[in-house]
Design a protein around this motif. Structure first.
Motif, PDB file in Angstrom:
ATOM      1  N   LEU A 215       0.827  -1.208   0.000  1.00  0.00           N
ATOM      2  CA  LEU A 215       0.000   0.000   0.000  1.00  0.00           C
ATOM      3  C   LEU A 215       0.861   1.257   0.000  1.00  0.00           C
ATOM      4  O   LEU A 215       0.555   2.236  -0.693  1.00  0.00           O
ATOM      5  N   LEU A 216       1.946   1.238   0.767  1.00  0.00           N
ATOM      6  CA  LEU A 216       2.847   2.385   0.786  1.00  0.00           C
ATOM      7  C   LEU A 216       3.521   2.560  -0.575  1.00  0.00           C
ATOM      8  O   LEU A 216       3.656   3.686  -1.076  1.00  0.00           O
ATOM      9  N   GLY A 217       3.914   1.451  -1.187  1.00  0.00           N
ATOM     10  CA  GLY A 217       4.511   1.525  -2.518  1.00  0.00           C
ATOM     11  C   GLY A 217       3.535   2.060  -3.546  1.00  0.00           C
ATOM     12  O   GLY A 217       3.909   2.849  -4.426  1.00  0.00           O
ATOM     13  N   ALA A 218       2.267   1.654  -3.447  1.00  0.00           N
ATOM     14  CA  ALA A 218       1.252   2.163  -4.367  1.00  0.00           C
ATOM     15  C   ALA A 218       1.102   3.668  -4.217  1.00  0.00           C
ATOM     16  O   ALA A 218       1.031   4.408  -5.211  1.00  0.00           O
ATOM     17  N   ALA A 219       1.057   4.155  -2.971  1.00  0.00           N
ATOM     18  CA  ALA A 219       0.931   5.595  -2.739  1.00  0.00           C
ATOM     19  C   ALA A 219       2.124   6.347  -3.324  1.00  0.00           C
ATOM     20  O   ALA A 219       1.971   7.420  -3.924  1.00  0.00           O
ATOM     21  N   CYS A 220       3.323   5.790  -3.169  1.00  0.00           N
ATOM     22  CA  CYS A 220       4.525   6.442  -3.698  1.00  0.00           C
ATOM     23  C   CYS A 220       4.481   6.528  -5.220  1.00  0.00           C
ATOM     24  O   CYS A 220       4.824   7.562  -5.811  1.00  0.00           O
ATOM     25  N   LEU A 221       4.061   5.458  -5.876  1.00  0.00           N
ATOM     26  CA  LEU A 221       3.997   5.472  -7.338  1.00  0.00           C
ATOM     27  C   LEU A 221       2.909   6.418  -7.831  1.00  0.00           C
ATOM     28  O   LEU A 221       3.077   7.104  -8.848  1.00  0.00           O
ATOM     29  N   LEU A 222       1.782   6.464  -7.114  1.00  0.00           N
ATOM     30  CA  LEU A 222       0.713   7.389  -7.492  1.00  0.00           C
ATOM     31  C   LEU A 222       1.195   8.833  -7.416  1.00  0.00           C
ATOM     32  O   LEU A 222       0.925   9.649  -8.304  1.00  0.00           O
ATOM     33  N   ALA A 381      -1.057  -2.655  -9.433  1.00  0.00           N
ATOM     34  CA  ALA A 381      -0.694  -4.006  -9.002  1.00  0.00           C
ATOM     35  C   ALA A 381      -0.391  -4.047  -7.501  1.00  0.00           C
ATOM     36  O   ALA A 381      -0.865  -4.940  -6.780  1.00  0.00           O
ATOM     37  N   LEU A 382       0.393  -3.081  -7.019  1.00  0.00           N
ATOM     38  CA  LEU A 382       0.740  -3.068  -5.595  1.00  0.00           C
ATOM     39  C   LEU A 382      -0.487  -2.808  -4.724  1.00  0.00           C
ATOM     40  O   LEU A 382      -0.659  -3.433  -3.670  1.00  0.00           O
ATOM     41  N   GLY A 383      -1.325  -1.861  -5.155  1.00  0.00           N
ATOM     42  CA  GLY A 383      -2.506  -1.543  -4.366  1.00  0.00           C
ATOM     43  C   GLY A 383      -3.451  -2.718  -4.236  1.00  0.00           C
ATOM     44  O   GLY A 383      -3.958  -3.014  -3.143  1.00  0.00           O
ATOM     45  N   ARG A 384      -3.701  -3.411  -5.329  1.00  0.00           N
ATOM     46  CA  ARG A 384      -4.596  -4.570  -5.281  1.00  0.00           C
ATOM     47  C   ARG A 384      -4.004  -5.689  -4.421  1.00  0.00           C
ATOM     48  O   ARG A 384      -4.714  -6.347  -3.662  1.00  0.00           O
ATOM     49  N   ARG A 385      -2.693  -5.866  -4.519  1.00  0.00           N
ATOM     50  CA  ARG A 385      -2.062  -6.893  -3.692  1.00  0.00           C
ATOM     51  C   ARG A 385      -2.132  -6.520  -2.213  1.00  0.00           C
ATOM     52  O   ARG A 385      -2.381  -7.376  -1.354  1.00  0.00           O
ATOM     53  N   GLY A 386      -1.911  -5.238  -1.924  1.00  0.00           N
ATOM     54  CA  GLY A 386      -1.988  -4.798  -0.536  1.00  0.00           C
ATOM     55  C   GLY A 386      -3.379  -4.979   0.050  1.00  0.00           C
ATOM     56  O   GLY A 386      -3.533  -5.360   1.213  1.00  0.00           O
ATOM     57  N   LEU A 387      -4.418  -4.710  -0.747  1.00  0.00           N
ATOM     58  CA  LEU A 387      -5.785  -4.900  -0.270  1.00  0.00           C
ATOM     59  C   LEU A 387      -6.088  -6.379  -0.038  1.00  0.00           C
ATOM     60  O   LEU A 387      -6.796  -6.737   0.909  1.00  0.00           O
ATOM     61  N   ARG A 388      -5.569  -7.237  -0.897  1.00  0.00           N
ATOM     62  CA  ARG A 388      -5.806  -8.681  -0.717  1.00  0.00           C
ATOM     63  C   ARG A 388      -5.128  -9.204   0.538  1.00  0.00           C
ATOM     64  O   ARG A 388      -5.591 -10.174   1.140  1.00  0.00           O
ATOM     65  N   ASN A 389      -4.034  -8.549   0.932  1.00  0.00           N
ATOM     66  CA  ASN A 389      -3.283  -9.008   2.100  1.00  0.00           C
ATOM     67  C   ASN A 389      -3.781  -8.391   3.401  1.00  0.00           C
ATOM     68  O   ASN A 389      -3.052  -8.339   4.382  1.00  0.00           O
ATOM     69  N   THR A 390      -5.003  -7.897   3.381  1.00  0.00           N
ATOM     70  CA  THR A 390      -5.567  -7.306   4.597  1.00  0.00           C
ATOM     71  C   THR A 390      -5.701  -8.353   5.694  1.00  0.00           C
ATOM     72  O   THR A 390      -6.203  -9.438   5.435  1.00  0.00           O
TER      73      THR A 390
END
Length: 390
Positions: A215-222, A381-390
């Motif tokens: 999730l942090l990686g997704a925010a950084c890329l966004l 990709a990172l965001g969806r993976r982070g949500l699945r790993n909740t």
């Protein structure tokens, strides 16, 4: 609760916006600063870099300090530091002192963001926190959009030190509002004793917590996509100032629309659903913009398609942060430390994007937007993976 929802975030967003204006409103003054201090253009531009360094280097320290000594104290001390540094910049007798004061201005941002936003999220429930941060983002995003114009208007009448007098006055006003309206959400008397070894271990634990790195990686890329655009856009419109202003207005308006969508939907849809929708929309906007750029379509057709991306960004940051904070809180991590990690990562991305674009020398949409699409795909990709790993 209603009073806090309006007054404290309003005071905090005024201080945060003023801090951002100390970068953006200062931009038109660079030639005058260079002339008055008798330094090179490179040294004058370095006064921007030291602000960023101050805003980044101190951040990992401020989070644990606010967890131990309280949010309110850290924010008020940071506000006082900013006011003093701004007043000092206006009266600085030499360039070395001016550079140091610029670093202190940036350093003040650390306490405002880490402790201030932690207090907002601790004071509100999930939906209210997402809604509040969304409208706060809509306000602060105006600083880079309007700051250079405000600075140029002030310079028509006064010399550049007047910019810092105005900043000091705005900072003092925000500090007075925070003194009156900011609550304290940490019981310093019962807080654990500050231990830098324990704080370091907390950062490591956060970075290895299931789903958090993604999730942090997704925010950084966004964020990277918008930052790359901001650095490149002046060159894309090098001979068209009006076009540059119009493009910035279009993209920032779409970002603000995105924050309003989140504010309206936060009470009806969960943070996870908002993030999923934003990730899909962002990937679509970046892909359409890249395709239009590669086909060499007219600039405004390209930016029209790409406009879906900042709309998605406006939808994403508040719910993404809330998900991270809730997960970390459930695992026993204090919010100040989580906020410090979030902000440090985003600041490092800002420095990296600035240096990377300067090194690559990008000046064209067909160079910028395909990269934006790749970054958006990585965020998706990172965001969806982070949500699945909740």
């Amino acid at each position: 609760m209603k009073s806090m929802t309006l007054r404290f975030p309003l005071a905090l967003v005024l201080l945060e916006s003023t801090l951002y204006l100390s970068q953006d409103m200062y931009l038109p003054a660079l030639p005058a600063v260079q002339r008055d201090f008798g330094v090179s253009a490179a040294l004058a531009q370095a006064t921007f870099t030291v602000w960023l360094l101050g805003a980044t280097v101190l951040q990992p320290l401020i989070g644990p300090l606010s967890d131990r000594h309280g949010r309110r104290r850290i924010v008020l001390v940071s506000a006082a530091l900013f006011v003093a540094a701004s007043a000092g910049c206006a009266a600085a007798p030499g360039f070395a002192g001016f550079v140091l004061l610029r670093a202190l201005q940036g350093g003040a941002l650390c306490g405002v963001l880490a402790a201030g936003y932690a207090c907002v999220h601790e004071s509100l429930g999930s939906h209210d926190a997402v809604r509040t941060q969304a409208w706060m983002s809509a306000v602060t995003v105006l600083a880079p959009a309007l700051g250079p114009l405000l600075g140029a208007l002030l310079l028509l009448r006064w010399e550049w030190p007047a910019l810092f007098v105005v900043l000091a006055a705005l900072g003092a006003l925000a500090a007075a509002m925070l003194q009156r309206w900011m609550p304290e959400t940490v019981d310093a008397a019962s807080a654990a004793r500050l231990s830098w070894r324990r704080s370091t271990a907390a950062y490591v634990a956060l970075l290895t917590q299931r789903g958090t790195p993604e999730l942090l990686g997704a925010a950084c890329l966004l964020l990277a996509v918008l930052l790359v655009w901001n650095v490149t856009a002046p060159f894309v419109f090098a001979d068209d100032t009006g076009g540059f202003v119009a493009a910035q207005a279009w993209l920032y308006t779409m970002f603000i629309v995105g924050t309003r969508v989140v504010a309206r939907q936060a009470g009806h849809r969960g943070a996870d659903a908002l993030v999923r929708a934003g990730l899909h929309l962002g990937l679509l906007g970046a892909a359409l913009g890249a395709l239009a750029a590669l086909l060499r379509l007219p600039t405004w057709c390209t930016l029209g398609a790409f406009g879906l991306y900042p709309l998605a960004d406006g939808m994403l940051f508040a719910p993404l942060l809330r998900i991270m904070l809730e997960r970390a809180s459930a695992a026993g991590h204090p919010m100040g430390t989580v906020m410090a990690l979030w902000i440090t990562a985003l600041n490092l991305v800002g420095v990296g994007c600035t240096l990377g674009v300067a090194w690559a020398g990008w000046t064209q949409l067909h160079e910028l937007l395909p990269l934006a699409a790749l970054l958006a795909a990585g965020a998706w990709a990172l965001g969806r993976r982070g949500l699945r790993n909740t």
